[in-house]
Design an enzyme around this catalytic site. Structure first.
Site, short mmCIF file in Angstrom:
data_model
loop_
_atom_site.label_atom_id
_atom_site.label_comp_id
_atom_site.label_asym_id
_atom_site.label_seq_id
_atom_site.Cartn_x
_atom_site.Cartn_y
_atom_site.Cartn_z
N LEU A 207 26.39 39.07 42.21
CA LEU A 207 25.32 39.47 41.11
C LEU A 207 25.24 40.74 40.97
CD1 LEU A 207 22.24 38.47 43.17
CD2 LEU A 207 21.94 40.49 41.31
N HIS A 239 27.48 35.37 38.86
CA HIS A 239 27.92 34.57 39.14
C HIS A 239 28.47 33.45 40.20
CE1 HIS A 239 33.78 33.97 38.97
NE2 HIS A 239 33.06 32.71 38.36
N ASN A 334 33.94 25.41 35.44
CA ASN A 334 34.12 25.02 36.38
C ASN A 334 33.70 23.06 36.23
OD1 ASN A 334 36.37 26.29 36.87
ND2 ASN A 334 35.59 26.16 39.17
N HIS A 408 36.46 32.38 30.14
CA HIS A 408 35.54 32.41 30.69
C HIS A 408 35.41 33.91 32.18
CE1 HIS A 408 38.08 32.67 34.88
NE2 HIS A 408 37.06 31.90 35.26
#
Lengths: 485, 136
Positions: A207, A239, A334, A408
């Site tokens: 974070l 994330h 994902n 990503h």
């Protein structure tokens, strides 16, 4: 490092390994990278992307993105589109952490407002969003509530007071993908899910409190449409994914598929590629469980958002609404999704496997709405905690070439073991503080493993997707404070 | 040597050794928990017994590690010592450890799953050898 012989350049940042490269390849493999990134790419990426090209029902190409690195079975940073009738679904092709993804929030606070209070803020966030091994769920739910979350995702959060109404308009598929089914999810997965809901996790999850400084906005009109308009504006990036819930689902189905391969007469070169026909009972059950995990992950990032807003409220004594703590976007990297693409001029529904790859729909895509439809869907690219992150948008070219997919993150380049040999966590923490980044980590070893030198150069990987035309940079973010697992 | 750590870009790869299957399974558990916690900082406060049965010994090792990860997450437990008995693809284990508490133990990197990537258990000259790649 050895780039395979026979690889040919298709465009400036696109490379192709022909299907003749390896016995069993059904389609060629394509790698999106600058020459520099291609030359430095893990050998494992070439091996794995060509293994993926051997899977039954794969369409057009197996794709690796510029941030790709060696994974399990599939490379991380990989994309594969499967025919719905002939094709397979593979847990290894979607990753263990189902709907691991990114979320960005804006604020109307400026660097000068937050910098003096960054330690207090990071400490508050650390308490409210527990990271690391064994962190306790921030919200206790029952199994039936968990089943509801698997179906409703962020809609459940909204019904229960953990989301603003407008939040639902700022998440991929409004934070609830259709088709999730808790009855296809094991009790073990549910127990792990219940014990970890609302936690951040460890490894590369984080974070981060960030800011957009002058010269970091590359497209002002798009940035502004997404709520990013000020220089020195404070933003927050998250994330994380579906925690033990998704990991257990992946493990359960990996085992099931490993045993069912013979029955379906599928031969693969690596057990981690184990898969089942999408239309088979096993394949359908996994799809429904996987979507359930994806909805759980959206809800998890929403509960974290709820606590981020609370932490800011406690530190700055203002309402989150007054601080305009709006979501820019939330997107998975994902995941498996059913999407429509033109293949050889014919529109086909396909199952897109994205493992460490982000959807990148361009302007006008019928699945988008509002500013996203006008400008293209936001792509959030997480960098290492030292180097900063990017916001991009998807393009039409991505829809035409990469099944609407892009990179990503930066992509690891060094093993965790190697990173720990080169970096000491406590020293890194002090060095970062001297550079104006306050980081609080559950583990010093974990911190060392995530140092900037462990990753590829984020500017280089973003340059590669920009050159290839599959994404377009909007702005970048610099780190100010970070919590890590 | 109980186990060796080998390089792997994404995560970590263990080569685990044991003169007997009991020892191999114990050393695999040690490798997994050494990843997550400085084991010397765990004070043994509780014991947990588990029983598992699988189709073959390799599957049993996979299932055993999966069970350890599950117990860690579902019950917030972390273990220091392992007493293991294996017979005919059946395992009984006594796990000794404590509740996870960052104030008491030095915690490291979480193990989230066991993968099938390069996963193997084979007889070796010295006894048994396994390759394990966990997802971190």
């Amino acid at each position: 490092m050895a780039v395979p012989k026979g690889i040919k350049q298709v465009e400036e940042a696109v490379w192709e390994i022909p299907a003749s490269f390896k016995k069993g390849m059904n389609v060629p493999a394509r790698i999106y990278a600058t020459k520099k990134l291609l030359d430095a790419m893990d050998d494992g990426v070439f091996e794995q992307v060509t293994n993926v090209a051997c899977l039954p029902g794969i369409v057009s190409y197996a794709i690796a993105m510029p941030d790709a690195h060696f994974g399990y079975g599939f490379p991380v940073g990989g994309v594969a589109a499967m025919d719905l009738k002939e094709g397979v679904i593979s847990p290894g092709g979607l990753g263990f952490d189902l709907n691991c993804g990114m979320r960005v929030l804006t604020t109307n606070l400026k660097l000068n407002d937050v910098k003096p209070k960054i330690k207090e803020l990071v400490n508050e966030l650390y308490m409210l969003v527990p990271p690391g091994v064994g962190a306790r769920a921030s919200l206790k739910v029952t199994n039936s509530q968990l089943d509801e979350i698997s179906v409703k995702g962020v809609k459940w959060c909204h019904e229960n007071g953990y989301a603003w109404k407008e939040d639902l308009q700022k998440i991929e598929e409004h934070g609830a993908i259709a088709g999730g089914d808790g009855s296809k999810i094991s009790e073990k997965a549910k127990e792990r899910g219940r014990s970890q809901l609302g936690t951040l996790g460890s490894g590369n999850h984080y974070l981060e409190v960030q800011f957009v400084s002058a010269g970091q906005v590359y497209d002002e009109s798009i940035a502004s449409a997404f709520g990013i308009h000020d220089k020195d504006q404070i933003c927050i990036m998250v994330h994380c994914g579906s925690r033990g819930f998704g990991h257990q689902i992946a493990t359960d189905y990996l085992k099931l598929f490993d045993n069912a391969m013979q029955k379906h007469n599928i031969k693969i070169s690596d057990r981690e590629l184990s898969c089942a026909p999408y239309q088979s009972e096993e394949g359908q059950n996994y799809y429904k469980a996987m979507i359930g995990a994806a909805n759980f992950a959206f809800a998890n990032r929403q509960l974290i958002t709820y606590h981020i807003r609370e932490a800011f409220k406690r530190v700055f004594h203002k309402n989150p609404e007054d601080m305009e703590m709006q979501i820019v976007y939330d997107i998975a990297h994902n995941i498996g999704k059913i999407e429509k693409y033109k293949v050889n001029g014919k529109l086909r529904k396909l199952l897109i496997h994205r493992k460490g790859a982000t959807r990148a729909f361009g302007p006008g895509n019928e699945e988008l709405w509002g500013a996203y439809k006008k400008f293209g869907q936001p792509v959030i690219v997480g960098g290492s905690m030292e180097t900063g992150s990017y916001l991009l948008v998807g393009t039409k070219k991505a829809e035409e070439e990469t099944f609407g997919s892009t990179l990503h993150g930066s992509g690891r380049t060094m093993s965790r073991t190697q990173a720990k040999k080169m970096v000491r966590g406590d020293k890194l923490q002090k060095d970062m503080e001297a550079r104006g980044i306050y980081v609080k980590a559950a583990s010093m070893a974990g911190l060392a493993e995530e140092s900037g030198i462990s990753y590829k150069d984020i500017n280089e990987v973003v340059e590669a997707v920009e050159k290839a035309g599959i994404s377009k940079p909007v702005c970048s973010f610099k780190p100010l404070g970070n919590i890590k697992g | 040597m109980k186990y060796k750590t080998l390089d792997h870009t994404a995560d970590v790869m263990f080569e685990v050794y044991g003169k007997t299957l009991n020892e191999l399974f114990k050393n695999a558990a040690i490798a997994i928990f050494d990843t997550m916690v400085k084991r010397s900082t765990i004070k043994v406060k509780l014991k947990k017994e588990i029983e598992l049965e699988s189709n073959n010994i390799e599957q049993l090792l996979f299932d055993f590690i999966e069970e350890l990860i599950y117990i860690k997450d579902a019950e917030y437990l972390i273990f220091k010592n392992f007493k293991i008995k294996i017979k005919d693809n059946r395992l009984t284990a006594v796990l000794e450890g404590d509740k996870i508490n960052p104030k008491k133990q030095i915690l490291l990197t979480d193990v989230k799953a066991i993968t099938l990537h390069k996963f193997s258990l084979k007889k070796s000259k010295q006894g048994y050898k396994a390759v394990i790649i966990p997802d971190l």
